[in-house]
Design a protein around this motif. Structure first.
Motif, PDB file in Angstrom:
ATOM      1  N   ASP A 326      62.407  33.203  96.132  1.00  0.00           N
ATOM      2  CA  ASP A 326      61.011  33.255  95.695  1.00  0.00           C
ATOM      3  C   ASP A 326      60.748  34.486  94.836  1.00  0.00           C
ATOM      4  N   GLU A 327      61.620  35.484  94.994  1.00  0.00           N
ATOM      5  CA  GLU A 327      61.390  36.724  94.255  1.00  0.00           C
ATOM      6  C   GLU A 327      61.513  36.525  92.749  1.00  0.00           C
ATOM      7  N   ALA A 328      60.902  37.445  92.007  1.00  0.00           N
ATOM      8  CA  ALA A 328      61.009  37.436  90.540  1.00  0.00           C
ATOM      9  C   ALA A 328      62.140  38.372  90.131  1.00  0.00           C
ATOM     10  N   ALA A 329      62.625  38.221  88.907  1.00  0.00           N
ATOM     11  CA  ALA A 329      63.656  39.133  88.397  1.00  0.00           C
ATOM     12  C   ALA A 329      63.350  39.494  86.947  1.00  0.00           C
ATOM     13  N   VAL A 330      63.639  40.753  86.624  1.00  0.00           N
ATOM     14  CA  VAL A 330      63.392  41.244  85.267  1.00  0.00           C
ATOM     15  C   VAL A 330      64.646  41.955  84.774  1.00  0.00           C
ATOM     16  N   CYS A 331      65.029  41.675  83.531  1.00  0.00           N
ATOM     17  CA  CYS A 331      66.191  42.332  82.917  1.00  0.00           C
ATOM     18  C   CYS A 331      65.735  43.128  81.690  1.00  0.00           C
ATOM     19  N   VAL A 332      66.026  44.419  81.691  1.00  0.00           N
ATOM     20  CA  VAL A 332      65.701  45.278  80.542  1.00  0.00           C
ATOM     21  C   VAL A 332      67.017  45.629  79.842  1.00  0.00           C
ATOM     22  N   VAL A 333      67.109  45.279  78.557  1.00  0.00           N
ATOM     23  CA  VAL A 333      68.330  45.586  77.811  1.00  0.00           C
ATOM     24  C   VAL A 333      68.258  47.011  77.266  1.00  0.00           C
ATOM     25  N   MET A 334      69.318  47.778  77.512  1.00  0.00           N
ATOM     26  CA  MET A 334      69.451  49.104  76.906  1.00  0.00           C
ATOM     27  C   MET A 334      70.432  48.945  75.753  1.00  0.00           C
ATOM     28  N   ALA A 335      69.948  49.249  74.541  1.00  0.00           N
ATOM     29  CA  ALA A 335      70.755  49.012  73.340  1.00  0.00           C
ATOM     30  C   ALA A 335      71.147  50.338  72.700  1.00  0.00           C
ATOM     31  N   SER A 336      72.110  50.268  71.800  1.00  0.00           N
ATOM     32  CA  SER A 336      72.510  51.443  71.027  1.00  0.00           C
ATOM     33  C   SER A 336      71.414  51.757  70.007  1.00  0.00           C
ATOM     34  N   GLY A 337      71.137  53.047  69.787  1.00  0.00           N
ATOM     35  CA  GLY A 337      70.151  53.436  68.777  1.00  0.00           C
ATOM     36  C   GLY A 337      70.524  52.806  67.446  1.00  0.00           C
ATOM     37  N   GLY A 338      69.550  52.177  66.775  1.00  0.00           N
ATOM     38  CA  GLY A 338      69.837  51.546  65.473  1.00  0.00           C
ATOM     39  C   GLY A 338      69.960  50.035  65.554  1.00  0.00           C
ATOM     40  N   TYR A 339      70.384  49.523  66.743  1.00  0.00           N
ATOM     41  CA  TYR A 339      70.514  48.071  66.913  1.00  0.00           C
ATOM     42  C   TYR A 339      69.159  47.407  66.654  1.00  0.00           C
ATOM     43  N   PRO A 340      69.028  46.293  65.969  1.00  0.00           N
ATOM     44  CA  PRO A 340      70.080  45.377  65.508  1.00  0.00           C
ATOM     45  C   PRO A 340      70.688  45.756  64.151  1.00  0.00           C
ATOM     46  N   GLY A 341      70.336  46.909  63.607  1.00  0.00           N
ATOM     47  CA  GLY A 341      71.006  47.389  62.394  1.00  0.00           C
ATOM     48  C   GLY A 341      72.295  48.092  62.798  1.00  0.00           C
ATOM     49  N   SER A 342      72.754  49.031  61.978  1.00  0.00           N
ATOM     50  CA  SER A 342      74.025  49.697  62.301  1.00  0.00           C
ATOM     51  C   SER A 342      73.809  50.722  63.420  1.00  0.00           C
ATOM     52  N   TYR A 343      74.829  50.931  64.203  1.00  0.00           N
ATOM     53  CA  TYR A 343      74.732  51.827  65.356  1.00  0.00           C
ATOM     54  C   TYR A 343      76.099  52.419  65.642  1.00  0.00           C
ATOM     55  N   GLN A 344      76.082  53.485  66.470  1.00  0.00           N
ATOM     56  CA  GLN A 344      77.357  54.112  66.836  1.00  0.00           C
ATOM     57  C   GLN A 344      77.828  53.601  68.191  1.00  0.00           C
ATOM     58  N   LYS A 345      79.145  53.593  68.355  1.00  0.00           N
ATOM     59  CA  LYS A 345      79.732  53.208  69.644  1.00  0.00           C
ATOM     60  C   LYS A 345      80.355  54.438  70.292  1.00  0.00           C
ATOM     61  N   GLY A 346      80.869  54.266  71.498  1.00  0.00           N
ATOM     62  CA  GLY A 346      81.651  55.330  72.133  1.00  0.00           C
ATOM     63  C   GLY A 346      80.818  56.393  72.839  1.00  0.00           C
ATOM     64  N   LYS A 347      79.531  56.115  73.082  1.00  0.00           N
ATOM     65  CA  LYS A 347      78.684  57.096  73.779  1.00  0.00           C
ATOM     66  C   LYS A 347      78.885  56.961  75.298  1.00  0.00           C
ATOM     67  N   GLU A 348      79.097  58.100  75.941  1.00  0.00           N
ATOM     68  CA  GLU A 348      79.334  58.054  77.388  1.00  0.00           C
ATOM     69  C   GLU A 348      78.071  57.633  78.141  1.00  0.00           C
ATOM     70  N   ILE A 349      78.241  56.746  79.103  1.00  0.00           N
ATOM     71  CA  ILE A 349      77.103  56.271  79.905  1.00  0.00           C
ATOM     72  C   ILE A 349      77.170  56.941  81.279  1.00  0.00           C
ATOM     73  N   THR A 350      76.093  57.588  81.674  1.00  0.00           N
ATOM     74  CA  THR A 350      76.091  58.266  82.980  1.00  0.00           C
ATOM     75  C   THR A 350      75.027  57.651  83.894  1.00  0.00           C
ATOM     76  N   GLY A 351      75.197  57.840  85.180  1.00  0.00           N
ATOM     77  CA  GLY A 351      74.210  57.396  86.165  1.00  0.00           C
ATOM     78  C   GLY A 351      74.524  56.038  86.775  1.00  0.00           C
ATOM     79  N   LEU A 352      75.584  55.373  86.294  1.00  0.00           N
ATOM     80  CA  LEU A 352      75.874  54.017  86.766  1.00  0.00           C
ATOM     81  C   LEU A 352      76.247  53.973  88.247  1.00  0.00           C
ATOM     82  N   ASP A 353      76.966  55.004  88.705  1.00  0.00           N
ATOM     83  CA  ASP A 353      77.478  54.993  90.085  1.00  0.00           C
ATOM     84  C   ASP A 353      76.367  54.907  91.135  1.00  0.00           C
ATOM     85  N   LYS A 354      75.234  55.565  90.824  1.00  0.00           N
ATOM     86  CA  LYS A 354      74.106  55.591  91.780  1.00  0.00           C
ATOM     87  C   LYS A 354      73.660  54.188  92.179  1.00  0.00           C
ATOM     88  N   PHE A 355      73.849  53.225  91.267  1.00  0.00           N
ATOM     89  CA  PHE A 355      73.270  51.905  91.503  1.00  0.00           C
ATOM     90  C   PHE A 355      74.293  50.852  91.912  1.00  0.00           C
TER      91      PHE A 355
END
Ligand code: AMP
Ligand code: GLY
Length: 425
Positions: A326-355
């Motif tokens: 019965d619960e609702a669900a929401v998904c928020v996309v975190m995108a690379s700066g510049g998307y959907p145009g050109s953007y950089q890759k290889g940026k370290e992502i932190t904080g994932l372990d907490k969740f």
């Protein structure tokens, strides 16, 4: 059962995550997958453009069931290849995938079978397209490249000057390559957008929980179109009455139309709709799970996903009931700066372990990869932070709590995912 999910986005992480929870899943492989997929299964470095190599690997590794995510492999005939090899596979074959591959095919199918859609004309020559445009009253109009264009092939134009430019981009500059060699010029519809995803085995149809994505890059539905910046489920706009109307006027006639053309459809039938004053009209079909709609939909699914997908492949969809939280669900996309145009890759992502390991919130990975023991960004859409809540407002709050705890340089996300649904409650 040994299962292979084909693809590398948020949708495939969500599919693999849910499949890994099935009692009957011995092991899930994801080809090629991403850093998140590697936490629920084993990633296999296979090339999506090389279906024979995927088939060879699957045979060697005694895979029992294959679930392709993206349209490109379906259109290339991955289902036909596995079917012929006697390996169970979920999704439409090449003939049925034409529904997404060609806008002209799908528009003609709708016209011939009385399925409601925007009025349109098809052109193969630039001059003829321009003549047609000039013969009509100036105003909003939509130009669509016929073939697959990574979600960018539909250009909504405010007037004929913009439309002329769009036709040039498709047919002269060939911005979408081969896909733009033929175009559809289409009436611009006004209304609210809504997607319907349904499982079908070509006989029965089982709509999935309602959902809605946010295609525009920036808050308030402004900015360029993207693959989807977030999604929520359920979608309050989809009332029982509207769903009945969509089943009757869109889903059932589409499945029948495909059967009558000798293109039996099995898999996920995804209809992008505009709810106009004169009822729902089809904007486009997709032949696969939506991304990111799949993330909130699967968070709410209580039924075993393997049982469900296997029932579709076996033509036994009528034998299974689908249960939703019965619960609702929401998904928020975190995108690379510049998307959907050109953007950089290889940026370290932190904080994932907490969740990690939480049932009420999952950070699905879209464009990520491992670099040593770090997780780094590797695409335009990087993460799909998805959370449950007792209702949409609580799910929004829970999702953004997680978003605020995950960081990477240049991260861009919309701050109003789900607000559209609140306007409807
Ligand atoms: P499509 O790839 O056909 O789904 O189109 C992408 C987006 O363009 C849709 O989600 C709509 O926002 C918009 N769009 C497509 N066709 C039309 C139309 N006939 N009238 C108004 N908007 C449209
Ligand atoms: N979210 C839109 C799509 O999957 O095509």
């Amino acid at each position: 059962m040994k299962v292979l999910v084909v693809g590398n986005g948020g949708r495939e992480h969500a599919l693999a995550w849910k499949i890994s929870q099935s009692k009957r899943c011995e092991k899930v492989y994801i080809a090629p997958g991403n850093a998140g997929c590697a936490e629920v299964g084993e990633c296999v470095d296979l090339n999506l453009n090389n279906i024979p190599s995927i088939l060879r690997w699957a045979k060697e590794n005694k895979i029992d069931f294959v679930i392709p995510g993206p349209e490109a492999v379906l259109v290339e005939g991955i289902v036909d290849a596995f079917y012929e090899a006697g390996i169970k596979v979920f999704g439409p074959n090449k003939l049925a995938a034409e529904l997404e591959k060609s806008k002209i095919f799908s528009k003609n199918l709708m016209r011939h079978h009385g399925i409601p859609t925007a009025d349109y004309a098809v052109f193969e020559q630039y001059e003829k397209a321009i003549d047609y445009l000039e013969s009509r009253e100036d105003g909003p109009i939509v130009i669509k490249a016929d073939g697959l264009a990574a979600g960018k092939g539909a250009i909504v134009c405010a007037d004929h000057a913009e439309a002329k430019d769009a036709i040039e981009r498709c047919m002269v500059k060939r911005e979408f390559g081969e896909a733009g060699g033929r175009i559809v010029i289409e009436e611009c519809l006004v209304g609210e957008e809504l997607s319907v995803l349904a499982l079908t085995d070509g006989k029965s149809i089982a709509p999935l929980a309602s959902s809605q994505d946010h295609k525009a890059a920036y808050d308030g539905d402004t900015g360029p179109n993207t693959g989807g910046m977030g999604a929520y489920s359920p979608a309050p706009l989809m009332t029982d009455k509207l769903l009945d109307e969509v089943i009757e006027t869109v889903l059932v006639p589409t499945v029948h139309a495909m059967n009558s053309e000798g293109r039996r459809f099995r898999g996920v039938l995804y209809a992008g709709l505009m709810i106009t004053r004169s009822g729902p009209k089809v904007l486009e079909y997709n032949v696969r799970f939506g991304d990111p709609e799949t993330q909130p939909i699967l968070m709410r699914l209580d039924t075993d996903l393997l049982d469900l997908l296997e029932a579709v492949s076996d033509g036994k969809l009528d034998k299974i009931d689908i249960e939703w939280k019965d619960e609702a669900a929401v998904c928020v996309v975190m995108a690379s700066g510049g998307y959907p145009g050109s953007y950089q890759k290889g940026k370290e992502i932190t904080g994932l372990d907490k969740f990690k390991g939480r049932k009420d919130a999952v950070v699905f990975h879209a464009g990520t990869t491992k670099k040593g023991d770090k997780v780094v960004s590797d695409g335009g859409r990087v993460l799909g932070v998805t959370a449950l809540g007792k209702d949409i407002p609580e799910a929004i709050e829970n999702a953004y709590k997680v978003v605020n705890g995950v960081k990477f340089e240049g991260a861009h996300f919309r701050t109003d995912i789900g607000q559209k649904a609140l306007d409807k409650i």
